[in-house]
Design a protein around this motif. Structure first.
Motif, PDB file in Angstrom:
ATOM      1  N   GLN A   1     -25.995 -61.301   9.546  1.00 60.32           N
ATOM      2  CA  GLN A   1     -27.138 -60.867  10.376  1.00 60.32           C
ATOM      3  C   GLN A   1     -26.611 -60.116  11.581  1.00 60.32           C
ATOM      4  OE1 GLN A   1     -30.272 -63.777  11.166  1.00 60.32           O
ATOM      5  NE2 GLN A   1     -30.484 -63.018  13.242  1.00 60.32           N
ATOM      6  N   LYS A   2     -27.285 -59.027  11.918  1.00 62.53           N
ATOM      7  CA  LYS A   2     -26.939 -58.200  13.058  1.00 62.53           C
ATOM      8  C   LYS A   2     -28.138 -58.161  14.007  1.00 62.53           C
ATOM      9  CE  LYS A   2     -24.766 -55.013  15.509  1.00 62.53           C
ATOM     10  NZ  LYS A   2     -23.571 -55.274  16.298  1.00 62.53           N
ATOM     11  N   ASN A   3     -27.895 -58.555  15.266  1.00 69.94           N
ATOM     12  CA  ASN A   3     -28.961 -58.533  16.269  1.00 69.94           C
ATOM     13  C   ASN A   3     -28.872 -57.253  17.089  1.00 69.94           C
ATOM     14  OD1 ASN A   3     -29.998 -61.127  15.602  1.00 69.94           O
ATOM     15  ND2 ASN A   3     -28.334 -62.085  16.771  1.00 69.94           N
ATOM     16  N   LEU A   4     -29.999 -56.543  17.178  1.00 72.21           N
ATOM     17  CA  LEU A   4     -30.090 -55.318  17.967  1.00 72.21           C
ATOM     18  C   LEU A   4     -31.202 -55.456  18.995  1.00 72.21           C
ATOM     19  CD1 LEU A   4     -29.739 -52.551  15.209  1.00 72.21           C
ATOM     20  CD2 LEU A   4     -27.999 -53.321  16.826  1.00 72.21           C
ATOM     21  N   PHE A   5     -30.900 -55.014  20.185  1.00 70.99           N
ATOM     22  CA  PHE A   5     -31.908 -55.021  21.252  1.00 70.99           C
ATOM     23  C   PHE A   5     -32.209 -53.573  21.618  1.00 70.99           C
ATOM     24  CE2 PHE A   5     -31.756 -59.545  21.990  1.00 70.99           C
ATOM     25  CZ  PHE A   5     -30.496 -59.911  21.564  1.00 70.99           C
ATOM     26  N   VAL A   6     -33.454 -53.176  21.416  1.00 69.14           N
ATOM     27  CA  VAL A   6     -33.852 -51.779  21.616  1.00 69.14           C
ATOM     28  C   VAL A   6     -34.990 -51.736  22.634  1.00 69.14           C
ATOM     29  CG1 VAL A   6     -34.674 -49.667  20.527  1.00 69.14           C
ATOM     30  CG2 VAL A   6     -33.202 -51.278  19.245  1.00 69.14           C
TER      31      VAL A   6
ATOM     32  N   LEU B   1     -41.106 -47.034  19.910  1.00 73.91           N
ATOM     33  CA  LEU B   1     -41.346 -48.464  19.794  1.00 73.91           C
ATOM     34  C   LEU B   1     -42.370 -48.917  20.840  1.00 73.91           C
ATOM     35  CD1 LEU B   1     -37.666 -49.700  19.378  1.00 73.91           C
ATOM     36  CD2 LEU B   1     -39.385 -49.460  17.578  1.00 73.91           C
ATOM     37  N   ASP B   2     -43.097 -49.917  20.476  1.00 73.72           N
ATOM     38  CA  ASP B   2     -44.087 -50.508  21.396  1.00 73.72           C
ATOM     39  C   ASP B   2     -43.923 -52.010  21.288  1.00 73.72           C
ATOM     40  OD1 ASP B   2     -47.695 -50.147  21.910  1.00 73.72           O
ATOM     41  OD2 ASP B   2     -46.157 -51.240  23.022  1.00 73.72           O
ATOM     42  N   ARG B   3     -43.294 -52.566  22.343  1.00 76.09           N
ATOM     43  CA  ARG B   3     -43.041 -53.978  22.309  1.00 76.09           C
ATOM     44  C   ARG B   3     -44.296 -54.791  22.135  1.00 76.09           C
ATOM     45  NH1 ARG B   3     -43.154 -58.245  25.369  1.00 76.09           N
ATOM     46  NH2 ARG B   3     -44.110 -57.064  27.050  1.00 76.09           N
ATOM     47  N   GLU B   4     -45.436 -54.262  22.715  1.00 77.31           N
ATOM     48  CA  GLU B   4     -46.682 -55.006  22.615  1.00 77.31           C
ATOM     49  C   GLU B   4     -47.237 -54.984  21.182  1.00 77.31           C
ATOM     50  OE1 GLU B   4     -45.601 -54.507  26.501  1.00 77.31           O
ATOM     51  OE2 GLU B   4     -45.990 -52.875  25.061  1.00 77.31           O
ATOM     52  N   VAL B   5     -46.878 -53.986  20.425  1.00 77.13           N
ATOM     53  CA  VAL B   5     -47.340 -53.912  19.030  1.00 77.13           C
ATOM     54  C   VAL B   5     -46.374 -54.697  18.137  1.00 77.13           C
ATOM     55  CG1 VAL B   5     -47.814 -52.384  17.090  1.00 77.13           C
ATOM     56  CG2 VAL B   5     -48.489 -51.733  19.407  1.00 77.13           C
ATOM     57  N   ALA B   6     -45.048 -54.454  18.304  1.00 77.29           N
ATOM     58  CA  ALA B   6     -44.058 -55.145  17.477  1.00 77.29           C
ATOM     59  C   ALA B   6     -42.849 -55.455  18.352  1.00 77.29           C
ATOM     60  CB  ALA B   6     -43.655 -54.282  16.287  1.00 77.29           C
ATOM     61  N   SER B   7     -42.703 -56.681  18.714  1.00 70.05           N
ATOM     62  CA  SER B   7     -41.577 -57.057  19.579  1.00 70.05           C
ATOM     63  C   SER B   7     -40.284 -57.296  18.778  1.00 70.05           C
ATOM     64  CB  SER B   7     -41.940 -58.302  20.384  1.00 70.05           C
ATOM     65  OG  SER B   7     -42.204 -59.391  19.507  1.00 70.05           O
ATOM     66  N   GLU B   8     -40.429 -57.563  17.492  1.00 65.64           N
ATOM     67  CA  GLU B   8     -39.253 -57.788  16.649  1.00 65.64           C
ATOM     68  C   GLU B   8     -39.430 -57.098  15.300  1.00 65.64           C
ATOM     69  OE1 GLU B   8     -37.674 -62.167  18.202  1.00 65.64           O
ATOM     70  OE2 GLU B   8     -38.544 -61.967  16.198  1.00 65.64           O
ATOM     71  N   LEU B   9     -38.330 -56.586  14.784  1.00 71.29           N
ATOM     72  CA  LEU B   9     -38.331 -55.960  13.463  1.00 71.29           C
ATOM     73  C   LEU B   9     -37.188 -56.591  12.648  1.00 71.29           C
ATOM     74  CD1 LEU B   9     -38.778 -52.196  14.436  1.00 71.29           C
ATOM     75  CD2 LEU B   9     -40.530 -53.726  13.548  1.00 71.29           C
ATOM     76  N   LEU B  10     -37.433 -56.864  11.372  1.00 73.55           N
ATOM     77  CA  LEU B  10     -36.427 -57.442  10.477  1.00 73.55           C
ATOM     78  C   LEU B  10     -36.193 -56.467   9.327  1.00 73.55           C
ATOM     79  CD1 LEU B  10     -34.576 -59.832   9.941  1.00 73.55           C
ATOM     80  CD2 LEU B  10     -36.399 -60.863   8.566  1.00 73.55           C
ATOM     81  N   LEU B  11     -35.037 -55.835   9.321  1.00 74.67           N
ATOM     82  CA  LEU B  11     -34.685 -54.858   8.287  1.00 74.67           C
ATOM     83  C   LEU B  11     -33.493 -55.372   7.482  1.00 74.67           C
ATOM     84  CD1 LEU B  11     -34.870 -51.587  10.447  1.00 74.67           C
ATOM     85  CD2 LEU B  11     -36.707 -52.664   9.128  1.00 74.67           C
ATOM     86  N   VAL B  12     -33.400 -54.881   6.272  1.00 72.65           N
ATOM     87  CA  VAL B  12     -32.267 -55.242   5.387  1.00 72.65           C
ATOM     88  C   VAL B  12     -31.456 -53.977   5.100  1.00 72.65           C
ATOM     89  CG1 VAL B  12     -31.540 -56.137   3.160  1.00 72.65           C
ATOM     90  CG2 VAL B  12     -33.505 -57.151   4.347  1.00 72.65           C
ATOM     91  N   LEU B  13     -30.148 -54.050   5.417  1.00 75.83           N
ATOM     92  CA  LEU B  13     -29.222 -52.935   5.135  1.00 75.83           C
ATOM     93  C   LEU B  13     -28.376 -53.341   3.926  1.00 75.83           C
ATOM     94  CD1 LEU B  13     -27.925 -50.225   5.847  1.00 75.83           C
ATOM     95  CD2 LEU B  13     -26.383 -51.472   7.391  1.00 75.83           C
TER      96      LEU B  13
ATOM     97  N   THR C   1     -26.863 -57.060   4.729  1.00 72.55           N
ATOM     98  CA  THR C   1     -26.935 -57.759   6.008  1.00 72.55           C
ATOM     99  C   THR C   1     -28.327 -57.554   6.595  1.00 72.55           C
ATOM    100  OG1 THR C   1     -25.919 -58.015   8.172  1.00 72.55           O
ATOM    101  CG2 THR C   1     -26.049 -55.781   7.306  1.00 72.55           C
ATOM    102  N   GLU C   2     -28.785 -58.517   7.345  1.00 72.25           N
ATOM    103  CA  GLU C   2     -30.115 -58.427   7.969  1.00 72.25           C
ATOM    104  C   GLU C   2     -29.980 -57.881   9.371  1.00 72.25           C
ATOM    105  OE1 GLU C   2     -32.366 -62.148   5.724  1.00 72.25           O
ATOM    106  OE2 GLU C   2     -31.964 -62.231   7.882  1.00 72.25           O
ATOM    107  N   LEU C   3     -30.803 -56.918   9.685  1.00 73.94           N
ATOM    108  CA  LEU C   3     -30.848 -56.326  11.019  1.00 73.94           C
ATOM    109  C   LEU C   3     -32.054 -56.915  11.756  1.00 73.94           C
ATOM    110  CD1 LEU C   3     -30.091 -52.575  10.128  1.00 73.94           C
ATOM    111  CD2 LEU C   3     -28.491 -54.380  10.786  1.00 73.94           C
ATOM    112  N   HIS C   4     -31.739 -57.732  12.757  1.00 73.37           N
ATOM    113  CA  HIS C   4     -32.807 -58.342  13.553  1.00 73.37           C
ATOM    114  C   HIS C   4     -32.916 -57.533  14.839  1.00 73.37           C
ATOM    115  CE1 HIS C   4     -34.810 -61.366  16.178  1.00 73.37           C
ATOM    116  NE2 HIS C   4     -35.451 -61.661  15.031  1.00 73.37           N
ATOM    117  N   ILE C   5     -34.035 -56.737  14.967  1.00 70.42           N
ATOM    118  CA  ILE C   5     -34.224 -55.814  16.082  1.00 70.42           C
ATOM    119  C   ILE C   5     -35.234 -56.400  17.041  1.00 70.42           C
ATOM    120  CG2 ILE C   5     -34.885 -53.482  16.751  1.00 70.42           C
ATOM    121  CD1 ILE C   5     -34.105 -52.585  13.928  1.00 70.42           C
ATOM    122  N   THR C   6     -34.753 -56.560  18.285  1.00 67.80           N
ATOM    123  CA  THR C   6     -35.629 -57.043  19.351  1.00 67.80           C
ATOM    124  C   THR C   6     -35.967 -55.868  20.268  1.00 67.80           C
ATOM    125  OG1 THR C   6     -34.593 -59.234  19.248  1.00 67.80           O
ATOM    126  CG2 THR C   6     -35.852 -58.680  21.232  1.00 67.80           C
ATOM    127  N   VAL C   7     -37.241 -55.644  20.483  1.00 64.39           N
ATOM    128  CA  VAL C   7     -37.706 -54.530  21.327  1.00 64.39           C
ATOM    129  C   VAL C   7     -37.797 -55.034  22.762  1.00 64.39           C
ATOM    130  CG1 VAL C   7     -39.478 -52.804  21.722  1.00 64.39           C
ATOM    131  CG2 VAL C   7     -38.966 -53.588  19.384  1.00 64.39           C
TER     132      VAL C   7
END
Length: 805
Positions: free
Chosen positions: A134-139, A197-209, A223-229
């Motif tokens: 798992q990979k955590n990304l903060f955007v 990105l709109d944190r109020e619409v989607a604060s987290e995104l879960l993608l698969v690479l 690997t799972e990409l866990h994106i935090t806005v």
């Protein structure tokens, strides 16, 4: 061959590969896929090497491989090379593009060495692996469109097409995946923002690479990409370059600066403060070899840098600011390690035969030598040499392979063992070298015959020796070894007159001691010449002979013998003479003759007149060495008409032997012995004339013989001083010289002689001479030789010397 993975069986790329020959090297090549099962056919190695199946076992067919002996095996019954144990290409060669197992095939009788390369083919048995599941990304939601976010790609332990990865991102509306081209593989994967990105619409995104390799069948990893806005910090650190290239010498010391990185952040305050660190990488462990200063970005050496272990380091560097949330920037540092000559060559000696016969043919292979060097380029180019001045040389048979062969003839008697030093030296500057020592023993062959110290020995033995007496010891030395140097002795049989040599002497086969089997008689054998043979125990045996000259020295074992005077009267062996009463003092009236069968000093006779019975003084005397009886005064009427004289004849031996002669003298008037007087006068006149002639020749002969005698004595003394003692156990002491007396005369002894060396030869006569004393007319009556006697028997008065005629 079937491969089982994840519960499903897949067919491998191929079951076996054909063997081919390389024309330039004569090397056999095979191919085999990794993970092949035990017993998988690789190739008909015996057939491809041109060997018959029936000769594999007798010729000791064997296969050797440094470090990989159990991977492959050969069936000696059918000559097939097959897989013996599991072959993992990744374990065997890591990520090397070429992976081969080098086999050395050795057969004996005669020795042959073949080189076989078995190439291990890669199969797709390793799926792509990401650094983390798992990979955590903060955007930040403020990130602009087309913003790029770096991702760590996957790695595949396979090679070639099996490691060629393609990436796929799970469907979403915000991000797309930017994959670098094949020419720019060092760049990281990047997520590209394609929708704000709109944190109020989607604060987290879960993608698969997902990563898929190019093998067949293909394997995948994800690997799972866990994106935090996030809000706020909307600028990530940016490096000057995406890729940094650096060159570094191996064995650089700890603390050596490799590179100083520089990243910048457009934010202000804590959002622009950057910290540097290594990004996670499953393909290497950079922290064990390098360290990075989190504040300055300096990368320094932190461990042993070895070119032979890793030639290129690929470091993924991450820069993070102190914003909240933090933002990340990435770059790649490629560190090329430069080789230095830090590894000495390695030597491996395979001894075939370290005991070489001294008659071995030139070109005989003694040992096989393999050299290697872990360095590269000129640092890894190795040359092999041998210490000079030895009868061996190194012959290059293949790359980094040498044979130690015999170059020149061997001689064990000169050098029995060689200590060889082989030196392997690389081409580095400065060059490094390694030496190996081996001992080669030279085995003996029977190429040396036994040798005596002298070709001839002279031995002196007294006659009448006891039977079985030790007279001499012969000794021969053989330069060979063991049974080739075991010497035995024997007589060279021949005839000595009518008898065999073995009836006189014998020789002990082991000790070389020579024994006299019977008493020797100087009067029969004066010289015994024979040969002793020495022979070794080699195959075939070798031998040589030595000559022994045994001189039999005379002992005083013969008493004087009286000789009758021709025409002399007398009865019972007595000498009778008529003597005129008118003769004066000093007149020779008779002469006693005697001989001795001995020789030299033992045959030197002297004469003494025994006192008459009753103590009456005799008017006669006898000469000490001539035996002449003469008057001491004028005879008168008072003297008895019949005179009986006893003459004692004695030799000079030790002890002396004697004989007694009786002389009967009849005194007559002067008119009654005319015949005797005329005979004496005629004899005296003839003797005086003969003596004058003989003296001249005799003086010349004495001078010549004396010169020859002195020269012979000097030569003999020199030889005796330089040669070892030659007297046997029964040998005599020093010879005794005979000195002349004041009277002086010739004395002689005649006996039979036999030339033992040839078995033939005329009789010899020993002649002894004394100082001259010319007789007057009264002493010359009996100087004329008697009938049947040679001149050499006549008694003259000259200095003493011995002559053999």
């Amino acid at each position: 061959v079937l491969y089982s993975g994840q519960g499903t069986k897949h067919l491998l790329l191929s079951v076996l590969f054909l063997a081919v020959w390389e024309a330039e090297s004569g090397q056999v090549h095979y191919s085999v896929p990794e993970e092949a099962k035990h017993g998988t056919f690789v190739g008909r190695i015996a057939q491809d090497l041109g060997l018959e199946l029936t000769e594999l076992v007798p010729r000791l067919f064997r296969v050797a491989s440094k470090g990989h002996e159990d991977l492959l095996e050969v069936n000696l019954q059918n000559g097939i090379l097959f897989v013996n144990s599991r072959i993992d290409r990744e374990e065997l060669c890591v990520r090397s593009a070429e992976c081969s197992i080098h086999l050395e095939v050795i057969v004996d009788r005669p020795l042959q060495v073949f080189h076989v390369e078995v190439e291990v083919k890669d199969i797709n048995d390793n799926p792509p692996v990401f650094p983390a599941a798992q990979k955590n990304l903060f955007v930040s939601e403020t990130r602009a469109l087309d913003s790029h976010f770096s991702l760590e790609g996957a790695s595949d332990a396979d090679i070639g097409a099996n490691a060629l990865l393609t990436y796929r991102l799970s469907p979403n509306e915000y991000f797309s995946l930017l994959v670098p081209t094949n020419d720019d593989q060092v760049k990281p994967l990047q997520l590209v923002l394609k929708k704000p990105l709109d944190r109020e619409v989607a604060s987290e995104l879960l993608l698969v690479l997902q990563a898929t390799d190019g093998g067949k069948p293909e394997l995948t990893g994800s690997t799972e990409l866990h994106i935090t806005v996030l809000d706020a910090n909307d600028n990530a650190p940016v490096f000057d370059k995406a890729v940094y290239r650096v060159k570094l010498l191996e064995n650089s010391r700890n603390g050596t600066l490799v590179i100083r990185l520089n990243a910048s952040d457009l934010d202000e305050g804590s959002n622009s403060h950057i910290l540097y660190s290594f990004a996670a990488d499953v393909s290497s462990n950079p922290e064990a070899f390098f360290r990075i200063d989190s504040a300055s970005g300096e990368i320094k050496v932190n461990g042993k840098i070895d070119f032979e272990e890793t030639k290129l380091w690929k470091l993924q560097i991450e820069a993070v600011d102190k914003g909240n949330p933090p933002m990340f920037g990435h770059c790649t540092v490629l560190i090329e390690i430069l080789d230095i000559n830090d590894d000495a060559p390695e030597l491996l000696v395979t001894s075939l035969s370290l005991s070489v016969p001294e008659d071995a043919t030139l070109g005989t292979v003694i040992a096989l030598i393999r050299v290697s060097d872990r360095d590269s380029g000129a640092n890894g180019q190795v040359t092999c040499s041998l210490i000079p001045h030895v009868p061996f040389k190194l012959v290059s048979t293949f790359k980094n392979y040498y044979s130690l062969v015999l170059e020149s003839a061997l001689d064990r008697e000169s050098v029995a063992n060689y200590v060889l030093v082989v030196t392997a030296r690389d081409g580095g500057s400065p060059s490094l070298s390694t030496t190996a020592s081996m001992s080669v023993e030279v085995a003996d062959v029977n190429d040396n015959a036994p040798a005596f110290a002298q070709p001839e020995y002279t031995v002196f033995v007294r006659e009448n020796n006891p039977p079985g007496c030790h007279i001499f010891t012969v000794s021969a030395r053989d330069a060979d070894a063991q049974e080739n140097a075991l010497v035995s002795y024997s007589l060279v049989e021949r005839r000595v007159g009518e008898r065999a040599l073995s009836s006189y002497v014998s020789v002990h086969a082991e000790s070389g001691k020579v024994y006299a089997l019977q008493p020797l008689d100087h009067e029969e054998l004066e010289l015994l010449q024979f040969q002793v043979s020495a022979r070794d125990a080699g195959v075939p045996p070798l031998g040589s002979n030595v000559t022994l000259q045994v001189f039999v020295l005379d002992e005083n074992d013969n008493a004087p013998a009286l000789l009758p005077r021709p025409g002399a009267g007398g009865a019972g062996g007595a000498l009778s003479e008529l003597v005129s009463r008118s003769v004066g003092a000093g007149h020779v009236v008779a002469k006693v003759r005697a001989v001795d069968a001995d020789s030299g000093y033992n045959a030197w006779l002297s004469y003494e007149l025994q006192p008459a019975a009753g103590g009456a003084r005799s008017p006669f005397r006898v000469a000490l060495y001539t035996g002449e009886i003469s008057t001491t005064r004028t005879l008168d009427e008072a003297d008895s008409a019949r005179q009986r004289l006893l003459v004692l004849v004695k030799d000079h031996g030790e002890p002396a032997l004697t004989a007694t002669a009786t002389v009967l003298l009849s005194l007559v008037e002067s008119g009654q012995a005319p015949k005797a007087s005329s005979r004496v006068l005629a004899g005296a006149a003839g003797a005086e004339a003969a003596l004058v002639d003989v003296n001249v020749y005799l003086i010349v002969a004495i001078c010549a013989v004396s010169s020859l005698l002195v020269l012979t004595l000097l030569l003999y003394t020199a030889l005796r001083c330089s040669a070892p003692p030659t007297e046997g156990a029964c040998g005599p002491g020093k010879p005794t010289l005979v000195c002349s007396s004041a009277v002086g005369s010739w004395s002689y002894s005649q006996q039979r002689r036999q030339r033992v060396c040839s078995g033939e030869g005329p009789p010899k006569t020993d002649l002894m001479a004394f100082s001259p004393s010319v007789p007057d007319s009264r002493d010359r009556e009996d100087l004329q030789p008697a009938t049947g006697e040679s001149l050499s028997k006549v008694s003259f008065k000259y200095p003493l010397f011995n002559l053999n005629f």
